[in-house]
Every structure is written in structure tokens, then in C-alpha cells.
Design a protein around this motif. Structure first.
Motif, PDB file in Angstrom:
ATOM      1  N   ASN A 137       0.946  -1.185   0.034  1.00 17.92           N
ATOM      2  CA  ASN A 137       0.149   0.099   0.036  1.00 17.92           C
ATOM      3  C   ASN A 137       0.869   1.176   0.107  1.00 17.92           C
ATOM      4  O   ASN A 137       1.913   1.460   0.538  1.00 17.92           O
ATOM      5  N   ALA A 138       0.371   2.161  -0.621  1.00 19.04           N
ATOM      6  CA  ALA A 138       0.991   3.690  -0.592  1.00 19.04           C
ATOM      7  C   ALA A 138      -0.142   4.674  -0.311  1.00 19.04           C
ATOM      8  O   ALA A 138      -1.434   4.245  -0.584  1.00 19.04           O
ATOM      9  N   MET A 139       0.273   5.737   0.207  1.00 19.28           N
ATOM     10  CA  MET A 139      -0.458   6.929   0.217  1.00 19.28           C
ATOM     11  C   MET A 139       0.248   8.088  -0.499  1.00 19.28           C
ATOM     12  O   MET A 139       1.234   8.199   0.025  1.00 19.28           O
ATOM     13  N   LEU A 140      -0.654   8.809  -1.348  1.00 20.93           N
ATOM     14  CA  LEU A 140       0.048   9.916  -1.963  1.00 20.93           C
ATOM     15  C   LEU A 140      -0.872  11.076  -1.785  1.00 20.93           C
ATOM     16  O   LEU A 140      -2.122  10.832  -2.367  1.00 20.93           O
ATOM     17  N   ASN A 141      -0.408  12.072  -1.194  1.00 14.88           N
ATOM     18  CA  ASN A 141      -1.060  13.320  -0.850  1.00 14.88           C
ATOM     19  C   ASN A 141      -2.487  12.912  -0.067  1.00 14.88           C
ATOM     20  O   ASN A 141      -3.490  13.690  -0.429  1.00 14.88           O
ATOM     21  N   GLY A 142      -2.382  12.002   0.517  1.00 16.00           N
ATOM     22  CA  GLY A 142      -3.635  11.660   1.526  1.00 16.00           C
ATOM     23  C   GLY A 142      -4.777  10.668   0.855  1.00 16.00           C
ATOM     24  O   GLY A 142      -5.363  10.139   1.770  1.00 16.00           O
ATOM     25  N   GLU A 143      -4.217  10.301  -0.270  1.00  9.98           N
ATOM     26  CA  GLU A 143      -5.016   9.221  -0.931  1.00  9.98           C
ATOM     27  C   GLU A 143      -4.739   7.737  -1.030  1.00  9.98           C
ATOM     28  O   GLU A 143      -3.183   7.691  -1.500  1.00  9.98           O
ATOM     29  N   LEU A 144      -5.346   6.902  -0.447  1.00  3.76           N
ATOM     30  CA  LEU A 144      -4.817   5.649  -0.344  1.00  3.76           C
ATOM     31  C   LEU A 144      -4.906   4.555  -1.754  1.00  3.76           C
ATOM     32  O   LEU A 144      -5.866   4.776  -2.382  1.00  3.76           O
ATOM     33  N   HIS A 145      -3.831   4.013  -2.047  1.00  2.00           N
ATOM     34  CA  HIS A 145      -3.519   3.017  -3.280  1.00  2.00           C
ATOM     35  C   HIS A 145      -3.093   1.709  -2.673  1.00  2.00           C
ATOM     36  O   HIS A 145      -1.966   1.709  -2.026  1.00  2.00           O
TER      37      HIS A 145
END
Length: 164
Positions: A137-145
Motif C-alpha cells: 500500500n501507498a498513500m499519495l497526498n492523503g489518498e490510499l492506493h
């Protein structure tokens, strides 16, 4: 709220800290709310403010520093325009996040835990995003992916940069 430029002007930081401390004066358990308020206003908790905070709360500088250094979300300098957090917890480790981290460090030219010199990107470790079934998992600018790979992360970064 607006984040101040990458380098703090000491007088601006002290003025913000004085305002926050005055607003929270006498509040029981005020240390965490004060630290959050300062970081919300400045983008970080500059280390030179810790003695002022400690004195106001009748705590030692070591106690304040301990709290700031214990919680990973507090930072000493503002983040980049974009913040990419890559989960390093066990579920993500079992799904290859160590190799993904190394690949991203190489492709970005940026070690985990650092910010690019131009301030465009911070690459950070996080230790659980609560999406373990979809690791890594990653979070980019507060959005979970979830179920991310390097190509997807690079595409997401390019998309974010094109919006900026």
C-alpha cells in the motif's frame, strides 16, 4: 491552511508558536494539540520551538522532544508539495514492499525519509495504512492506493505533478 516556505523565518515561527501557546494556555494535556496546531500552521514543528513549548507547559525539553520524535507524523521541516508514503509494515513486507521501496528510491533518486531539494516530493515510510488485504500500500497526498507497483506509483506522481 497555507504552509510557509521551505525555510522558516525564525520570527514567523516564534509568532505562530506564541499564538498557539496562548490559545491553549491552561488546557490539560495540551502538548499534542499544541504540536498539531503548530504543524498545521507551519507545515512542521521546527526544533528551535521545542524549548519555548517546554517552558510554557512546565515540561523538560527532553519530554517535548520525546513526543515529537515518537510520533512519525510530526516533522522538523515542511514536506514536499507531494507526499508519497509507502507502507513498511509486515503485510506489505510479505508482498514485496522492500523491493518496491528500493526500486522507487532508485527511480526517484530519493532515499526513503527524504525530500527532493526542489521541494517537489517527500518519500516517507509509514507503518500501516489499514489496508493490509491489498498490500503493498501507498498513500499519495492523503489518498490510499492498494496493490501498487513502481509503474503505477510513477504514473500517479506524474498525474499529480501535471495538476500542480
Amino acid at each position: 491552511m497555507a504552509i510557509l516556505p521551505q525555510r522558516f523565518a525564525p520570527e514567523q515561527c516564534q509568532a505562530v508558536a506564541r499564538e498557539v501557546l496562548a490559545a491553549r494556555r491552561g488546557q490539560p494535556g495540551a502538548l499534542l494539540p499544541i504540536l498539531h496546531d503548530i504543524q498545521d500552521r507551519l507545515g512542521a514543528v521546527p526544533p528551535d520551538l521545542l524549548p519555548m513549548i517546554a517552558e510554557e507547559l512546565c515540561l523538560s525539553r527532553a519530554e517535548v522532544h520525546g513526543v515529537v520524535s515518537f510520533y512519525h507524523d510530526f516533522r522538523a521541516s515542511p514536506p514536499g508539495r507531494h507526499v508519497l508514503k509507502l507502507c513498511q509494515a509486515e503485510a506489505c513486507q510479505s508482498m514485496g514492499v522492500k523491493a518496491l521501496t528500493a526500486e522507487m528510491e532508485q527511480k526517484l533518486g530519493l532515499p526513503l525519509g527524504e525530500t527532493l531539494e526542489d521541494g517537489s516530493l517527500s518519500f516517507e515510510a509509514v507503518y500501516c495504512l489499514g489496508n493490509c488485504a491489498c498490500a503493498p500500500n501507498a498513500m499519495l497526498n492523503g489518498e490510499l492506493h492498494g496493490r501498487v507497483d513502481a509503474q503505477e506509483l510513477l504514473a500517479l506522481l506524474a498525474e499529480q505533478e501535471s495538476r500542480a
